[in-house]
Design a protein around this motif. Sequence first.
Motif, PDB file in Angstrom:
ATOM      1  N   UNK A 588       3.355  -8.201  11.603  1.00  0.00           N
ATOM      2  CA  UNK A 588       2.129  -8.989  11.667  1.00  0.00           C
ATOM      3  C   UNK A 588       1.071  -8.494  10.692  1.00  0.00           C
ATOM      4  N   UNK A 589       1.338  -7.455   9.947  1.00  0.00           N
ATOM      5  CA  UNK A 589       0.347  -6.968   8.999  1.00  0.00           C
ATOM      6  C   UNK A 589       0.913  -5.929   8.055  1.00  0.00           C
ATOM      7  N   UNK A 590       0.327  -5.893   6.835  1.00  0.00           N
ATOM      8  CA  UNK A 590       0.686  -4.860   5.852  1.00  0.00           C
ATOM      9  C   UNK A 590       1.904  -5.175   5.015  1.00  0.00           C
ATOM     10  N   UNK A 591       2.572  -6.286   5.219  1.00  0.00           N
ATOM     11  CA  UNK A 591       3.789  -6.601   4.463  1.00  0.00           C
ATOM     12  C   UNK A 591       3.428  -7.429   3.248  1.00  0.00           C
ATOM     13  N   UNK A 592       2.695  -6.800   2.329  1.00  0.00           N
ATOM     14  CA  UNK A 592       2.314  -7.491   1.096  1.00  0.00           C
ATOM     15  C   UNK A 592       3.556  -7.724   0.247  1.00  0.00           C
ATOM     16  N   UNK A 620       2.266   2.812  -1.108  1.00  0.00           N
ATOM     17  CA  UNK A 620       2.261   3.045   0.351  1.00  0.00           C
ATOM     18  C   UNK A 620       1.955   1.730   1.084  1.00  0.00           C
ATOM     19  N   UNK A 621       2.771   1.449   2.097  1.00  0.00           N
ATOM     20  CA  UNK A 621       2.604   0.247   2.937  1.00  0.00           C
ATOM     21  C   UNK A 621       2.318   0.689   4.371  1.00  0.00           C
ATOM     22  N   UNK A 622       1.292   0.095   4.931  1.00  0.00           N
ATOM     23  CA  UNK A 622       0.977   0.337   6.345  1.00  0.00           C
ATOM     24  C   UNK A 622       1.329  -0.932   7.122  1.00  0.00           C
TER      25      UNK A 622
END
Length: 786
Positions: A588-592, A620-622
């Motif tokens: 739901x978030x951070x998957x650019x 870096x991916x959060x």
Amino acid sequence: MALLRPPVLLLALVVSELHGLPWFINVSESQGPGAILYSFPINCTSYVPTLELLSVQPPTTFFNPPSLNRQQKTYMAMVTLSSSARLDALAVNHYRLQLRLTCGKKVLEAPLSVNVHRDPGYSPCAGQFANPGGEIIQVREMVTPGAQLYTLLLPGLQLQRAQLSINSAQDPPYFPGPFSINGQGWLLAPSQGLKGHAPKVFPLEVLVSFGQNQSCHRMLKVKVLPDPSSQISFLGQAPNVTILEDLAPGSNVVQVRARGLDVRYEILSPVPCPLFSIGREDGVVRTTAPLELAPAGGVAVTRLQVKAYERRRPWASADLDVTVNVRSVNRWPPRCLPAMLVTEIPETTPVGTVLKTFTCTDPDSAGSPLDYELQFHSPPGPASLCLRGRALEVNATLDCDTPGACFQHAASILVLDGGHPPMTSEVPVLVMVTPVNEFSPACVPRTFRIREDAGPHTLLGSVVGTDKDYPHNSIEYYISGGPTTFSVDRLSGEVHLLGSLDYELQTLYRLTVLVTDHSQDQHPTQRRSGSCTITIEVEDVNDYAPKCQPPFQELTIYAPLGHSVEVTKVSCWVPQEPQRRAFSYSIVGGNSQSRFSLQGPILVHKSITWGPHWPEQPHTYELLIRVADAGPSIPHLSTTATVIVHLIPWSTSTVTTRTHRSPVPSVMTPLLVTDVEAFWQPEPWFVVVLTVTSALFLLALGWLFNRLFQGLVQMLQTPSKSAQALLLNSIQGTEESIEGFTEAPRTEMPRAPSSVVSLHFDGRAQDSGTGREYLFNTLTGARRWL
């Protein structure tokens, strides 16, 4: 006169029925005729009361019938002495009067006792000789000389040794001779007789001497009657008459006539004569009472012996027999016992049961046959009753279990006699059929489903009870034992939730519901019961959100071109519901640039080709991963796990270092380095123990790193391929020991290029000034603060 007025008299006569309560008055023997013995008020405002003197014991005519005088709102009653009253305490000292008071429909009887007491100053002569005009006696002129004519001496005077003598003159020629009184108090005729002196009256003054110088004078008159000069006789033969029994009292039956002078008539036989009387002067025989043949036997033929005599010469008389025949007349309808029938019978009464046998008789003709007929009034038409002879029986099965079937049977029995004209009696009959509780109620087992998050007073459904007895809805519901979490409404049968449910503790309930009927029997205590089982299934509802362990991860991966890399596996479960394993996972978030995807709980880095978006530098991916419940249970609760991924691009081209130019194999396996960072908040005592233990461990680890660093420096001074391999192996061995200590997942990879080694943190330490922990690279000395 001393009159007692007991206050209980009014109470006994008017208020209460104290028939056995005696009340007394005391009267002096000196009371003369007309004296008031007793007076009392009577409270009877709504009616006109009557007061009667029923009897006097011993029998006497000394007392008048009681009189009633109205005074405003009450009546004053008085009991008085009659004109013939001659009270003598020595003769009779106690009279008992029976009085009857009638006030409307209320009839009361009470006795009145009159006590006569002695009066020393009262003369005994006041008894028989009290009449001022004197006593008159009649005698025939043919009386025997010296015969007893009259008794003068009373019993009381005998006790007082009274002496009687005649003081008046008895001179001839008016008197044939002197009258005398013997020692027994008898008045004797003159020795010359009385023949020829009719109708003379001889006055005699009698002197009564008694006691000490006590005497009294009274007058006695002797009337001489003439001797009969002719015979009296009846005109005609003995009559024989026939009359009807419905002749009213006082009606003329027959008239007899006799020849004579001043004739009088009387009935000699039967004595007493309750049905007939005769006029003393006219000789008319009349009825005195209703003539009923059936109740009084022997009144069909009555023989009367009638006497006719002359008033002045009673010894001149004649007798005549009169026969009266009473003919029966059908005047009275039949009389039945019972005269009315009101009864109750249960609906289970067998057919043929005799409810009542009627006994009817004809007052006009005892023993004559009677006809019986049953007529229905409600319900009309044929009913469940029948008449067999004189017996009323149940004719059909009675049933109260259908609406309108249990009712009252209103009928009447007509009884007809055979007289002329025919007479009919009607006996009302009311038979009430009462219900009987014959059947036990029952209910159908049912299954209810309810969510475990349902609140108190939630309606699950209704238990439906049935009963064949009428009324069918007279059922009460109860729960027999079982948990108190549920209740059933006593009247409607609705099942309600009282407490809270927990699917994890109990998923199934079984309740025994008792159904009890009421108001279906004549006796309220006659009740029946039944039961059925109610099953309640609890539906699971998500109470707790899933939890992930660890909730936070930090990973470093090497992403080679054209290959997808499995990053990590998200491990989640519900501690309170360990059986729940179905979850849905989504980023739901951070998957650019959509570099990552999920294959169930596994996080995968997608493989891409060379292009403008290929990262040349580490990135870096959060990532925020939402973990939610899956399946039919609602609501779907979720939690979010955080995964920090350090992505290091890694191509398949030859990579060399500054000190070594050896070719790199064309195909290399990516190296996956995983760092796990978890959040933990231990107990205070555990923190203290952990701090002391960590300090000792860090001292030992620092000493070990110092030895390793010294050996590494020596190897760098003489670089060679074998030394480089040895150094890499040493670093990897150290990493394995560290990762084994932190219990983080690790995948062994082939030897990486020097750029990878320079970015790898293979050590962990704590700053002595701030106390903050950091990671470091033992080759380059690079740090990363935690």
